[in-house]
Design an enzyme around this catalytic site. Structure first.
Site, PDB file in Angstrom:
ATOM      1  N   SER A  13       0.911  -1.276  -0.012  1.00 54.61           N
ATOM      2  CA  SER A  13       0.051   0.002  -0.050  1.00 54.61           C
ATOM      3  C   SER A  13       0.788   1.186   0.002  1.00 54.61           C
ATOM      4  O   SER A  13       2.144   1.234  -0.117  1.00 54.61           O
ATOM      5  CB  SER A  13      -0.832  -0.035   1.222  1.00 54.61           C
ATOM      6  OG  SER A  13      -0.195   0.070   2.398  1.00 54.61           O
ATOM      7  N   LYS A  14       0.175   2.445  -0.132  1.00 56.44           N
ATOM      8  CA  LYS A  14       0.811   3.884   0.017  1.00 56.44           C
ATOM      9  C   LYS A  14       1.766   3.781   1.146  1.00 56.44           C
ATOM     10  O   LYS A  14       2.962   4.660   0.949  1.00 56.44           O
ATOM     11  CB  LYS A  14      -0.137   4.943  -0.090  1.00 56.44           C
ATOM     12  CG  LYS A  14      -0.582   5.088  -1.479  1.00 56.44           C
ATOM     13  CD  LYS A  14       0.103   5.753  -2.602  1.00 56.44           C
ATOM     14  CE  LYS A  14      -0.357   6.246  -3.880  1.00 56.44           C
ATOM     15  NZ  LYS A  14       0.817   6.495  -4.784  1.00 56.44           N
ATOM     16  N   ARG A  15       1.681   3.438   2.265  1.00 54.36           N
ATOM     17  CA  ARG A  15       2.348   3.336   3.583  1.00 54.36           C
ATOM     18  C   ARG A  15       3.844   2.810   3.276  1.00 54.36           C
ATOM     19  O   ARG A  15       4.599   3.029   4.066  1.00 54.36           O
ATOM     20  CB  ARG A  15       1.984   2.967   4.508  1.00 54.36           C
ATOM     21  CG  ARG A  15       1.639   1.557   4.591  1.00 54.36           C
ATOM     22  CD  ARG A  15       0.856   1.132   6.104  1.00 54.36           C
ATOM     23  NE  ARG A  15       0.724  -0.480   6.196  1.00 54.36           N
ATOM     24  CZ  ARG A  15       1.828  -1.203   6.655  1.00 54.36           C
ATOM     25  NH1 ARG A  15       2.866  -0.570   7.253  1.00 54.36           N
ATOM     26  NH2 ARG A  15       1.335  -2.385   6.828  1.00 54.36           N
TER      27      ARG A  15
END
Length: 512
Positions: A278-280
């Protein structure tokens, strides 16, 4: 219990597809799936089809669609059939290749299934369906649609209310039992159809659901193999049931036969901590990685190794090389870990192997802050050759090359205090200025390399390391970097003279 014989006849031409939704930039997971489809198509002399699933009108945008085209093409994944990136006519005989333009097909075959008794109108409201789900949760059982609208009398009664809008539900065959389908990655996969429940294939607004649209599209586009992520496994039994219902219809002349495609469900791509990527974890879109300076061919090479291994064991190769070895039986069931260290290794290796002239063209977007006209092409290529060894991404080039541009170089206080101040550095710089520069032969790096050796010997007993560090620091503002003889040749006598004078002034100000 019955096993779905979903293997198409072996002589049927291989036709595979990737069907991204333009509700976001092309994700690395979708790109990997596209790559596997592409490699399989090329390995089997088949066709690779692009279809845009844009029925989500609220979230789909032209910019995201453009990103899909650009990202696939940047990776070298050109499609044999599909939409034109420039908005022209579709390429292929089975279009349109955008779902938003295929409404007539969904309506036609939904009506055919309804007429044959495989589907029926459902008038239950979302509130009533939510109540069914809540009851199932209270009773600690999986939710399965009650089948209330299967009863024609119930449908007739509910249809009298003008506020109710009918959706179309697919009727799960009675006593269908366990459905088993063959999967190229997971062997046999089974589902109890009693736990599926009648499901919606056309929404009350007349748009198709995913499971229905994808079956109609894959059937009419003659898709032979469906290679996709394992998150779609739960969709497969619903899709197989729709295929079986279509097979039972009396088809008009000229309609292609309904053949259930072969399936291959690929493991997910996980972050290093084994959570969903994911973006994290940083960039997740192909275009983001390309913007950061990853070579498209290196990124494509990296994606090919996420869940598949070439039989020859060679992990660095072209699309053509991998396609020549690709087979579905070498796809791993287990999730693939997005190992950035491996991506960096592949990217840096391809940067080192790339012809310098090509590397210069690739690098130019990252060097816009530099006046490349300061040097002839020969020296620009030499700069790249001198600095590319430790580079992992092209975006690192400006920091590695900055000291080659402009008259001055930044000498921070720490460098001046630790490297350029004191009796020995002062002696080195003065000797370099008065003795070396006055007689240096700048016709080639090789000539300068020989003169540097003689220069270091002339300053004995000062250590060679001290001499090299001092000269390099004065000229580049750092103690490591490109080969020093090449650096001297590229910078030239005048810039070197100016920088040495500045270093002497700063060094003596600390000493005094």
């Amino acid at each position: 219990m019955s096993i779905v014989e979903n293997a198409a006849p072996k002589k049927v031409p291989v036709r595979v597809r990737i069907a991204p939704s333009p509700t976001g930039n092309l994700h690395v997971g979708t790109a990997r799936t596209a790559l596997f489809n592409y490699l399989f198509a090329k390995a089997q002399q088949g066709q690779f089809i692009l279809r845009i699933e844009d029925t989500d009108s609220e979230r789909s945008t032209a910019d995201f669609e453009r990103n899909i085209y650009d990202s696939l093409l940047s990776l070298g994944l050109s499609w044999d059939e599909g939409p034109s990136p420039e908005g022209g006519e579709d390429k292929g005989s089975y279009g349109p290749y955008k779902q938003s333009q295929r409404g007539e097909f969904y309506t036609r075959w939904a009506n055919a299934l309804k007429s044959a008794g495989f589907a029926y109108d459902c008038y239950l409201t979302s509130e009533e369906l939510d109540a069914e789900r809540a009851k199932a949760k209270l009773e600690n059982r999986p939710y399965v649609y009650s089948g209330r609208c299967r009863d024609p009398k119930v449908r007739e009664e509910l249809a009298q209310d003008p506020a109710r809008k009918a959706s179309l539900r697919f009727r799960i065959p009675d006593n269908r039992g366990v459905l088993i389908f063959k999967d190229h990655v997971r062997d046999e996969v089974s589902f109890d159809t009693d736990l599926i429940g009648d499901f919606v294939i056309m929404k009350s607004d007349g748009t198709p659901t995913y499971n229905f649209a994808v079956v109609i599209d894959d059937w009419l586009m003659r898709i032979s193999h469906i290679i996709r992520g394992e998150d779609h496994i739960s969709n497969t039994p619903k899709q197989v049931l729709i295929y079986e219902a279509l097979q039972a219809l009396k088809l008009p002349e000229g309609t292609p036969p309904v053949v259930i495609p072969e399936f291959a469900h690929v493991g997910m791509i996980l972050a290093p901590d084994r959570s969903k990527l994911s973006k994290r974890h940083g960039a997740t879109a192909v275009s983001e990685f390309i913007q950061q300076g990853y070579l498209p061919e290196a990124f494509c090479n990296f994606l090919s190794l996420l869940g598949w291994a070439p039989p020859d064991g060679e992990e660095v190769g072209t699309l053509e090389h991998f396609a020549s070895q690709f087979s579905l039986d070498r796809i791993a069931q287990s999730p693939a870990i997005f190992d950035k260290d491996k991506l960096h290794f592949l990217n840096s290796k391809l940067i080192r192997l790339m012809p310098l002239e090509e590397l210069l063209e690739r690098a130019k977007p990252y060097l816009s802050d530099f006046d490349l006209g300061q040097y002839p092409k020969e020296k620009l290529l030499m700069i790249l050759d001198a600095v590319r060894e430790p580079i992992t991404v092209l975006s690192e080039l400006p920091e590695s090359m900055i000291y080659f541009f402009g008259q001055k170089v930044i000498l921070d206080a720490r460098l001046v205090g630790e490297v350029l101040s004191g009796p020995e550095p002062e002696q080195v710089l003065k000797a370099f200025q008065n003795d070396f520069l006055s007689s240096a032969d700048f016709t080639s790096p090789e000539a300068l390399a020989e003169q540097l050796k003689a220069f270091t010997k002339s300053l004995s007993p000062i250590k060679t390391k001290t001499i090299m560090w001092t000269v390099r620091a004065a000229l580049t503002g750092r103690t490591s970097g490109a080969d020093l003889s090449k650096t001297l040749y590229i910078l030239g006598r005048d810039i070197i003279q100016s920088r040495v004078e500045t270093a002497l002034i700063l060094g003596s100000s600390v000493t005094n």
